[in-house]
Each structure stands twice: as C-alpha cells, then as structure tokens.
Enzyme design. Structure first.
Site, PDB file in Angstrom:
ATOM      1  N   SER A  75     -19.174  54.950 -41.716  1.00 15.77           N
ATOM      2  CA  SER A  75     -20.046  55.928 -40.953  1.00 15.77           C
ATOM      3  C   SER A  75     -21.374  55.170 -40.624  1.00 15.77           C
ATOM      4  O   SER A  75     -21.426  53.786 -41.024  1.00 15.77           O
ATOM      5  CB  SER A  75     -20.453  56.965 -42.061  1.00 15.77           C
ATOM      6  OG  SER A  75     -21.077  56.516 -43.114  1.00 15.77           O
ATOM      7  N   ALA A 117     -13.280  52.356 -28.618  1.00 23.41           N
ATOM      8  CA  ALA A 117     -12.293  53.334 -27.891  1.00 23.41           C
ATOM      9  C   ALA A 117     -12.387  53.319 -26.370  1.00 23.41           C
ATOM     10  O   ALA A 117     -11.926  53.925 -25.467  1.00 23.41           O
ATOM     11  CB  ALA A 117     -12.664  54.790 -28.309  1.00 23.41           C
ATOM     12  N   HIS A 202     -12.701  58.671 -21.619  1.00 26.67           N
ATOM     13  CA  HIS A 202     -13.845  57.860 -21.309  1.00 26.67           C
ATOM     14  C   HIS A 202     -14.026  57.345 -20.071  1.00 26.67           C
ATOM     15  O   HIS A 202     -13.225  56.640 -19.540  1.00 26.67           O
ATOM     16  CB  HIS A 202     -14.381  56.955 -22.456  1.00 26.67           C
ATOM     17  CG  HIS A 202     -14.200  57.520 -23.899  1.00 26.67           C
ATOM     18  ND1 HIS A 202     -15.086  58.358 -24.369  1.00 26.67           N
ATOM     19  CD2 HIS A 202     -13.267  57.332 -24.675  1.00 26.67           C
ATOM     20  CE1 HIS A 202     -14.891  58.552 -25.672  1.00 26.67           C
ATOM     21  NE2 HIS A 202     -13.916  58.006 -25.859  1.00 26.67           N
ATOM     22  N   PRO A 226      -8.825  63.440 -35.203  1.00 25.27           N
ATOM     23  CA  PRO A 226      -8.977  63.764 -33.743  1.00 25.27           C
ATOM     24  C   PRO A 226     -10.273  63.146 -33.333  1.00 25.27           C
ATOM     25  O   PRO A 226     -10.075  62.871 -32.125  1.00 25.27           O
ATOM     26  CB  PRO A 226      -8.767  65.047 -33.849  1.00 25.27           C
ATOM     27  CG  PRO A 226      -9.010  65.618 -34.837  1.00 25.27           C
ATOM     28  CD  PRO A 226      -8.707  64.760 -35.963  1.00 25.27           C
TER      29      PRO A 226
HETATM   30  N1  LIG Z   1     -16.795  52.255 -32.175  1.00 21.94           N
HETATM   31  C1  LIG Z   1     -16.018  53.034 -31.691  1.00 21.94           C
HETATM   32  O1  LIG Z   1     -15.363  53.343 -30.331  1.00 21.94           O
HETATM   33  C2  LIG Z   1     -15.345  54.048 -32.547  1.00 21.94           C
HETATM   34  C3  LIG Z   1     -14.370  54.923 -32.450  1.00 21.94           C
HETATM   35  C4  LIG Z   1     -13.854  55.554 -33.539  1.00 21.94           C
HETATM   36  C5  LIG Z   1     -14.566  55.832 -34.533  1.00 21.94           C
HETATM   37  N2  LIG Z   1     -15.414  55.026 -34.784  1.00 21.94           N
HETATM   38  C6  LIG Z   1     -16.468  55.090 -35.962  1.00 21.94           C
HETATM   39  O2  LIG Z   1     -15.617  54.456 -36.995  1.00 21.94           O
HETATM   40  C7  LIG Z   1     -16.030  55.222 -38.219  1.00 21.94           C
HETATM   41  C8  LIG Z   1     -14.658  55.513 -39.015  1.00 21.94           C
HETATM   42  O3  LIG Z   1     -13.891  56.208 -38.290  1.00 21.94           O
HETATM   43  P1  LIG Z   1     -12.488  56.872 -39.154  1.00 21.94           P
HETATM   44  O4  LIG Z   1     -11.902  57.513 -38.048  1.00 21.94           O
HETATM   45  O5  LIG Z   1     -11.710  55.927 -39.863  1.00 21.94           O
HETATM   46  O6  LIG Z   1     -13.349  57.941 -40.150  1.00 21.94           O
HETATM   47  P2  LIG Z   1     -12.684  58.664 -41.170  1.00 21.94           P
HETATM   48  O7  LIG Z   1     -13.598  59.935 -41.439  1.00 21.94           O
HETATM   49  O8  LIG Z   1     -11.278  58.829 -40.906  1.00 21.94           O
HETATM   50  O9  LIG Z   1     -12.910  57.517 -42.365  1.00 21.94           O
HETATM   51  C9  LIG Z   1     -14.021  57.108 -42.920  1.00 21.94           C
HETATM   52  C10 LIG Z   1     -13.980  56.648 -44.578  1.00 21.94           C
HETATM   53  O10 LIG Z   1     -15.179  56.071 -44.703  1.00 21.94           O
HETATM   54  C11 LIG Z   1     -15.531  56.393 -46.096  1.00 21.94           C
HETATM   55  N3  LIG Z   1     -17.016  56.500 -46.168  1.00 21.94           N
HETATM   56  C12 LIG Z   1     -17.976  57.475 -45.571  1.00 21.94           C
HETATM   57  N4  LIG Z   1     -19.235  56.844 -45.795  1.00 21.94           N
HETATM   58  C13 LIG Z   1     -19.068  55.723 -46.545  1.00 21.94           C
HETATM   59  C14 LIG Z   1     -19.913  55.014 -47.391  1.00 21.94           C
HETATM   60  N5  LIG Z   1     -21.189  54.973 -47.135  1.00 21.94           N
HETATM   61  N6  LIG Z   1     -19.512  53.876 -48.071  1.00 21.94           N
HETATM   62  C15 LIG Z   1     -18.137  53.690 -48.364  1.00 21.94           C
HETATM   63  N7  LIG Z   1     -17.011  54.750 -47.556  1.00 21.94           N
HETATM   64  C16 LIG Z   1     -17.675  55.523 -47.150  1.00 21.94           C
HETATM   65  C17 LIG Z   1     -15.023  58.145 -46.097  1.00 21.94           C
HETATM   66  O11 LIG Z   1     -14.874  58.469 -47.473  1.00 21.94           O
HETATM   67  C18 LIG Z   1     -13.634  58.000 -45.243  1.00 21.94           C
HETATM   68  O12 LIG Z   1     -12.678  57.677 -46.275  1.00 21.94           O
HETATM   69  C19 LIG Z   1     -16.621  56.617 -38.047  1.00 21.94           C
HETATM   70  O13 LIG Z   1     -18.236  56.205 -38.336  1.00 21.94           O
HETATM   71  C20 LIG Z   1     -16.545  56.588 -36.715  1.00 21.94           C
HETATM   72  O14 LIG Z   1     -17.437  57.481 -36.013  1.00 21.94           O
HETATM   73  C21 LIG Z   1     -16.057  54.187 -34.046  1.00 21.94           C
END
Ligand SMILES: NC(=O)c1ccc[n+]([C@@H]2O[C@H](COP(=O)([O-])OP(=O)(O)OC[C@H]3O[C@@H](n4cnc5c(N)ncnc54)[C@H](O)[C@@H]3O)[C@@H](O)[C@H]2O)c1
Length: 246
Positions: A75, A117, A202, A226
C-alpha cells in the site's frame, strides 16, 4: 548480502503472482522472505508454495535477513512507513504503490518502480527529456474495479495525477507512475467508470516537442483483486529479474 534472497512486503494479488513466478524459477532466487500486516495472508502464501519461504513479522526482521531486493506490493502507507529504513539499509527496493513516491523527497538510486499496469515509459521519458506539451491519461474501468456503482458510463474524476493518486490510492498508481516519468511536467487524468468494459483500460496521449504518442493498454483484472491489473504483477517480476542479475 545474499544475492539470491528476495524480500516481499504484501502477500496479496501482486505478491502471490510474484511468489509463484519465483517458485517456477522465472526469477533467480534461493529464498523468499515475506512480511504482511495480516499474518494469515503470509501463511496462505507459504502454504501454497513448494519453495522455501520465511515469514517475518516486521520490517526490521525483514531487513535483518539481508535480502538483495525487497518488493513492496502492499500500500502507499507501507511505502511511506518503511522506505527510509529500507533505503538506509542499502537494499534495492521495487515500489508498486508509486503514488507514495510523489510526495517523498528521497534519493532514488536504490528505489525502483516498474511500469506497472502500463508501459512505453522508455519512449515517454525520452520525450520528457526533450520537453512534453501535454500528457493525458484516461483510465476506464468497470464500476466493480473502482468500487462505485453506476449503470451508465460516467466520468468520476478529472484532475491531475498527484490528486488522483491520493483520491484513488489503489487504482491510480498508474497516474503516479506517469507523473514520476515526466516530472516536472504535469499529467492530466480522467477516470471513467464504464459498466460495458471488463478490462482495466489505460490510454495515454503525449504531445511532445517532436511528435505525438498514443498508447493503449487493456488489462485483465486480477481474479482475486479487480483493482489490480495482472500486467502490474508481471512488470514487477520483469524488474526483479533484472535487478537480481546485476
Ligand atoms: N504500479 C501499478 O501500476 C500498480 C498496479 C496495481 C496495483 N498497484 C498497487 O500495488 C499494491 C499491491 O497491490 P495488490 O493488488 O497486491 O493489493 P492486495 O490488496 O491484493 O494486497 C496487499 C497486501 O499487502 C498487505 N499490506 C497492506 N499494508 C501493509 C503494510 N503496511 N505492511 C505490510 N503488509 C501490508 C495486505 O494485508 C495485503 O495482503 C497496492 O498499493 C496497489 O494499489 C500498483
């Protein structure tokens, strides 16, 4: 420092795809060390893998294992909370929650962000060097992927990347990634909630000093989350592969 050890913060959608790629030996890694604020997520990931996984309970424990690279897939708050410790330990860091980097004044030499993405950042950053006149991102997602409800197509946000990444911390890391690529130029953002689309789409328009670009990405959403496009996880895997080779 162990060249084959990888640290993972966040065992959700992206973290799981990444760990599976390590298990399939797409990435040269001997041991994976994982940390999640929700211990059940880390346990679930470990149980699903036939590969050495160590679970740790804090960022300090993760750093004590001396991984060569840490992948943040958690996050924006996680990035803000841990980045200083990770950078000062000398560990390479891949940031997925790029929105967090916009507000941070940090030395970027060991902080990397993948294309996530989207893509084409090589061409866009080259154009930014020469000078961009306008960068517009239009993101079109199904209402379910945006956590909203509407039956007709609706523009739910218009503004700039910095604000978009704050308003939609889970969906608009793409806008932040573009902003980091073209800075100090600004990125205009439009978010469309469209019940007719199944894919996260996008479109990036760039008008620059010597031409124009139009890039379009239509990504399948991750089945477990999603909000996240499958491509984002694969971009992290690709970057991890590269960093482990150096
Ligand atoms: N750069 C990009 O284009 C892009 C694309 C998709 C997602 N993301 C980002 O990547 C991140 C992960 O995405 P995801 O789909 O795997 O999310 P997800 O919600 O499926 O998984 C996130 C995991 O991180 C854990 N978590 C949250 N805060 C935490 C902390 N402070 N310390 C340790 N663990 C923590 C949660 O418990 C969860 O298991 C998100 O912030 C999302 O917005 C970025």
């Amino acid at each position: 420092m162990n060249v084959k050890k990888v640290g993972l913060i966040g065992c959700g959608a992206i973290g799981t795809v990444l760990a599976e790629a390590i298990e399939r030996k797409l990435v040269e890694c001997r041991e994976l060390v994982v940390f999640d604020v929700d211990p059940s997520k880390a346990q679930k990931l470990k149980a699903a893998l036939d590969f050495p996984v160590m679970i740790v309970e804090s960022i300090d424990e993760l750093l004590a294992q001396k991984p060569k690279v840490i992948v943040e897939a958690a996050s924006q708050q996680a990035v803000k909370d841990y980045i200083a410790k990770i950078v000062s330990s000398g560990t390479e860091l891949i940031v997925m929650s790029t929105g967090a980097l916009l507000g941070l004044d940090i030395n970027f030499s060991r902080v990397h962000f993948s294309s996530g993405a989207i893509g084409g950042l090589d061409a866009i950053s080259s154009a930014a060097l020469a000078g961009v006149n306008e960068v517009i991102l239009t993101s079109r997602k199904n209402p379910k992927a945006l956590g909203v409800y509407n039956q007709q197509e609706r523009v739910i946000y218009e503004g700039y990347a910095e604000e978009a990444a704050k308003k939609f911390p889970r969906e608009m890391n793409v806008a932040a990634t573009l902003a980091l690529t073209v800075k100090p130029a600004k990125v205009k953002v439009r978010v469309v909630s469209d019940p007719a689309v199944k894919r996260n789409t996008h479109e990036i328009e760039v008008k620059w000093r010597f031409g124009e670009m139009f890039l379009r990405f239509a990504n399948d959403p991750h089945p477990d989350n999603p909000h996240t496009s499958a491509l984002a996880a694969w971009s992290a895997i690709k970057l991890l592969q590269k960093l482990l080779q150096t």
